[in-house]
Design an enzyme around this catalytic site. Sequence first.
Site, short mmCIF file in Angstrom:
data_model
loop_
_atom_site.label_atom_id
_atom_site.label_comp_id
_atom_site.label_asym_id
_atom_site.label_seq_id
_atom_site.Cartn_x
_atom_site.Cartn_y
_atom_site.Cartn_z
N ARG A 272 0.87 10.94 2.10
CA ARG A 272 1.34 10.60 0.76
C ARG A 272 0.15 10.12 -0.06
NH1 ARG A 272 6.14 6.40 -0.51
NH2 ARG A 272 4.55 4.92 0.11
N THR B 200 -0.20 8.97 -6.60
CA THR B 200 0.94 9.72 -7.15
C THR B 200 2.19 9.59 -6.29
OG1 THR B 200 0.40 11.70 -5.88
CG2 THR B 200 -0.67 11.47 -8.03
N ASP C 56 3.54 -0.08 6.68
CA ASP C 56 3.05 1.29 6.83
C ASP C 56 3.21 1.72 8.30
OD1 ASP C 56 0.65 3.22 5.28
OD2 ASP C 56 1.18 3.50 7.38
N ASP D 41 0.02 3.22 10.13
CA ASP D 41 -0.99 2.19 10.42
C ASP D 41 -0.54 1.26 11.53
OD1 ASP D 41 -2.82 3.13 8.60
OD2 ASP D 41 -2.16 1.80 6.97
C1 PRP Z 1 4.60 7.83 5.59
C2 PRP Z 1 5.84 8.12 6.43
C3 PRP Z 1 6.41 9.34 5.74
C4 PRP Z 1 6.08 9.08 4.28
C5 PRP Z 1 7.32 8.58 3.61
O1 PRP Z 1 3.57 8.67 5.93
O2 PRP Z 1 5.56 8.31 7.76
O3 PRP Z 1 5.85 10.56 6.17
O4 PRP Z 1 5.06 8.05 4.26
O5 PRP Z 1 7.12 8.46 2.26
P1 PRP Z 1 7.87 9.37 1.19
O6 PRP Z 1 9.29 9.46 1.59
O7 PRP Z 1 7.68 8.62 -0.10
O8 PRP Z 1 7.19 10.71 1.14
P2 PRP Z 1 2.10 8.53 5.29
O9 PRP Z 1 1.98 9.42 4.09
O10 PRP Z 1 1.77 7.09 5.10
O11 PRP Z 1 1.17 9.18 6.39
P3 PRP Z 1 0.87 8.69 7.90
O12 PRP Z 1 2.13 8.91 8.69
O13 PRP Z 1 -0.24 9.58 8.31
O14 PRP Z 1 0.46 7.24 7.86
N1 URA Z 2 5.58 5.01 4.28
C1 URA Z 2 5.54 3.97 5.15
O1 URA Z 2 4.89 4.04 6.21
N2 URA Z 2 6.24 2.87 4.83
C2 URA Z 2 6.96 2.75 3.70
O2 URA Z 2 7.58 1.70 3.47
C3 URA Z 2 6.99 3.84 2.81
C4 URA Z 2 6.29 4.97 3.13
#
Ligand code: PRP
Ligand code: URA
Length: 209
Positions: free
Chosen positions: A104, A108, A200, A203
């Site tokens: 994400r 944006t 997150d 993380d």
């Molecule tokens: C997080 C989570 C989802 C997304 C959710 O991933 O695991 O994939 O955000 O957000 P959304 O519904 O607003 O799209 P992230 O983009 O942080 O990537 P990561 O899993 O690599 O940390």
């Molecule tokens: N992605 C995450 O990992 N946590 C949130 O709360 C939203 C998006």
Amino acid sequence: MSKVTQITHPLILHKLALIRDKHTGSKDFRELVEEVAMLMAYEVTRNLQTEDVEIETPICKTTCKMLSGKKVAIIPILRAGLGMVGGMIKLIPAAKVGHIGLYRDEATLKPVEYFCKLPQDIGEREVIVTDPMLATGGSASDAITILKKKGAKNIRLMCLIAAPEGIKTVTEIHPDVDVYIASIDEKLNENGYIVPGLGDAGDRLYGTK
Ligand code: PRP
Ligand code: URA
């Protein structure tokens, strides 16, 4: 129209509370996410088809039920969705695993695709998309769109925690996809994080912050 199922088993609620706790470290976080995914898998796979199979116990011949029909594909959205795969695969060891990489954009909040590798026969499988977090719903919606373009037809989405906004987005864009969630939280904050959420997920799983 999508069916949205909230799975509120006491074991799931208990483990979810531990997952949310900011004092829970990566090792326990990883184990708990895997355990909750395994517990949720019980409900997510409830309508898989079975067939009669004749077997012989040490006592006599008998007819039992075994899984039949379509095979399963588990598709984690990288990175955080990967944390749910271990628990699923323990229950469904014959499932194939595909990967969709999306992150994400922090400014944006729109998902950016960076990887996609799916089982070749994805169109013939029951597809379960895994991601712990359904926030704006952008990542899950895009992942499902990618899957449909590659031929997937029977898709369900499985998340630990969802914001109402995310559920609305996914179910409006993909009304044919059923959604399974352990908790529907209150809202998104100004940074697009789920409140109260768990922070997150990627993380916390991999200790990257
Ligand atoms: C997080 C989570 C989802 C997304 C959710 O991933 O695991 O994939 O955000 O957000 P959304 O519904 O607003 O799209 P992230 O983009 O942080 O990537 P990561 O899993 O690599 O940390
Ligand atoms: N992605 C995450 O990992 N946590 C949130 O709360 C939203 C998006």
